[in-house]
Every structure is written in C-alpha cells, then in structure tokens.
Write a protein that holds these residues in place. Structure first.
Motif, PDB file in Angstrom:
ATOM      1  N   VAL A   1      39.737  85.767  -2.146  1.00  0.00           N
ATOM      2  CA  VAL A   1      39.744  85.036  -1.168  1.00  0.00           C
ATOM      3  C   VAL A   1      38.395  84.425  -0.825  1.00  0.00           C
ATOM      4  N   PRO A   2      37.675  83.464  -0.883  1.00  0.00           N
ATOM      5  CA  PRO A   2      36.448  82.922  -0.661  1.00  0.00           C
ATOM      6  C   PRO A   2      35.941  83.167   0.870  1.00  0.00           C
ATOM      7  N   GLU A   3      34.827  83.674   1.058  1.00  0.00           N
ATOM      8  CA  GLU A   3      34.195  83.695   2.391  1.00  0.00           C
ATOM      9  C   GLU A   3      32.678  83.890   2.443  1.00  0.00           C
ATOM     10  N   ASP A   4      32.289  83.408   3.603  1.00  0.00           N
ATOM     11  CA  ASP A   4      30.884  83.555   3.569  1.00  0.00           C
ATOM     12  C   ASP A   4      30.466  84.990   4.472  1.00  0.00           C
ATOM     13  N   ILE A   5      29.379  85.419   4.044  1.00  0.00           N
ATOM     14  CA  ILE A   5      28.854  86.592   4.753  1.00  0.00           C
ATOM     15  C   ILE A   5      27.418  86.437   5.206  1.00  0.00           C
TER      16      ILE A   5
ATOM     17  N   ARG B   1      28.034  83.569  -0.393  1.00  0.00           N
ATOM     18  CA  ARG B   1      29.650  83.276  -0.522  1.00  0.00           C
ATOM     19  C   ARG B   1      30.139  84.438  -1.559  1.00  0.00           C
TER      20      ARG B   1
ATOM     21  N   THR C   1      22.956  83.285   3.848  1.00  0.00           N
ATOM     22  CA  THR C   1      24.459  83.069   3.569  1.00  0.00           C
ATOM     23  C   THR C   1      24.795  83.427   2.339  1.00  0.00           C
TER      24      THR C   1
ATOM     25  N   ASP D   1      35.369  92.510  -7.031  1.00  0.00           N
ATOM     26  CA  ASP D   1      34.808  91.174  -6.030  1.00  0.00           C
ATOM     27  C   ASP D   1      33.752  90.334  -6.665  1.00  0.00           C
TER      28      ASP D   1
ATOM     29  N   ARG E   1      36.746  87.847  -2.187  1.00  0.00           N
ATOM     30  CA  ARG E   1      37.013  89.166  -1.921  1.00  0.00           C
ATOM     31  C   ARG E   1      38.765  89.111  -2.102  1.00  0.00           C
TER      32      ARG E   1
END
Length: 266
Positions: free
Chosen positions: A252-256, A246, A244, A214, A249
């Motif tokens: 697939v992009p995502e914000d954590i 980015r 935040t 990832d 994973r």
C-alpha cells in the motif's frame, strides 16, 4: 579499552577467509608436486599460490594492526555455540553450487572425449541450472549476514543519509559487490528501493513501521530507484530539514515525513 579493536563478528569473517586462503595454498602446493602438470597450468598454479600467500599475509598484518588474532579453529561470528550460523550454511550452499558447475564441466569434458553424447547432454542441461542459481544464492548472503548482526544487537554504523533514516543501503551495495566478483551486472533499478533488511532500530523508518520488503519509491515527488538517486534526493535537503517520502508498505503506497539526520561524503 581500545576503540580501534575489531568487532568479534569481523574477526570471525576474517578468520574464515584466511582459512580458505590457507586451504587454497595447501591444494595448490599439492598440485605443483604432480609430475603430469604441464608448464602453462604449472605457472598459473604457482601464481595463484603466491596470490593466496600474499592475501593471507595481508589479512594477518591488518588483523595485527587492529589487535586481532586470526588463528582460530572456530571463527567467532560464523558459528554460535557450536551450531553453524545461517550465513555459514548459506556459504556452504553457494560453494556447493559453484562446485557443481565445475563438476558438470569436468563431466562434460570426460563425456565429450569418450563420445558419450547422452552424458554430455546431461551436463549441458544441468550445469547451466546451477550457474543461473548462483546469482540468486549470492543475492541472499548480505541480507542474511546483516540480519544476523542485527539480531545479535549490532546495528548499521554507516552515517550516509539513507542509512541515517534507517534504509540501509549497505546491503544493496554488498549484493552489487558480490555480483561484480562473479562478473554479473548489479541489481537492476526497479519500482522503488527495496529494504533488504529491517530499518535500523529507533530510526525514522522503524518508527514509521516499515519492515523488510517495504519500498521507498519517491522523495519530494521525485522517483528514486537506486542508492545514488535516494542519496541525492536526501542530500538536496540540509541536515535536520524534513521532506515527504513515498513508501509502499505491505503493498500500500503512502506518504510519510522524514528528516535528513546524517551525511557521509564518498
């Protein structure tokens, strides 16, 4: 118990390089007894023999200061229960590939002098293949070594911001160091910072479900592509403050949300 004592895995690696330095000394000493050795190569072999001897002495002195003994026939951490570890096998593959480059060089020298042009062509075609593959093979070594340490219950001890959230930057640093030893450029910046090993167990990235492969692509909306960039982005926040991040994973992009939890000034 002396907390300053070296971990067995480190003793094993030190023992392995000491053994290799000793083998170099033996072979160089044999070369220096050859009557056909010219003056210039002889001086170089003498210098290399002194270099190997000083390295071995430094290894022994360092180990002694940390309460370790390196005169082991079977270095701990390189072999397990008599079975070579994956990293030891990979070391052998890299060594064989490097030897193949040298052997093709010697083949070319022989064929050129004896005017065997077809043999020269073979050496010129095959030798560069192995020279090119050496870079890729060397890139595999740090992740394999770190993976073995993780599987053995050891975790990254670095307290820099990146390692603190679970994105071990030490693996990338080791890859760049080995590349430098071969005179090769470091890893090129790419789209995000790839996780070369799984996140540290219990870390924020591990809890978020990230795995090896990832990538971290941005912090606070700012792109990050290198260790320095992500360290700087994390250090822009006080310890304990969240931000935040980015990540990509499984493609697939995502914000954590993560918080800076550690620091190490280098």
């Amino acid at each position: 118990m002396n907390d300053n004592r070296l971990p067995d895995a480190i003793i094993g690696r030190l023992s392995r390089v000491r053994t290799l330095e000793s083998q170099l000394m033996d072979r160089l000493a044999e070369l220096l007894t050859e009557p056909a050795i010219d003056r210039a190569p002889g001086e170089r072999f003498t210098r290399l023999l002194a270099l190997a001897a000083s390295h071995r002495l430094a290894l022994d002195e360092f180990a002694g200061l940390r309460g370790a003994e390196l005169n082991r026939l079977e270095p701990t951490g390189v072999h397990r229960d008599g079975v070579p570890a994956q990293s030891a096998l990979l070391e052998d593959v890299v060594a064989a590939a490097a030897s193949a480059v040298v052997a093709y060089g010697a083949l070319h020298a022989s064929a050129r002098l004896l005017y065997e042009n077809e043999v020269c062509n073979l050496a010129e075609a095959h030798g560069p293949d192995w020279a090119l593959e050496l870079a890729a093979l060397n890139d595999l070594l740090p992740p394999v070594v770190h993976g073995e340490l993780l599987s053995g219950g050891l975790t990254c001890r670095c307290v820099c911001p990146t390692c603190g959230i679970g994105a071990c930057g030490c693996t990338r640093n080791s890859i760049d160091m080995i590349r430098g030893l071969w005179g090769q450029p470091g890893l090129e910046p790419s789209e995000g910072l790839e996780l070369h090993v799984p996140p540290r167990p219990g870390s924020q990235l591990a809890e978020a479900g990230l795995v090896r492969g990832d990538r971290i692509t941005a912090v606070d909306g700012k792109l990050v592509r290198t260790n320095a960039e992500i360290q700087g982005a994390l250090r822009a926040h006080p310890i304990g403050e969240s931000m935040t991040m980015r990540v990509v994973r499984a493609g697939v992009p995502e914000d954590i949300r993560v918080a800076r939890v550690s620091d190490l000034s280098l």
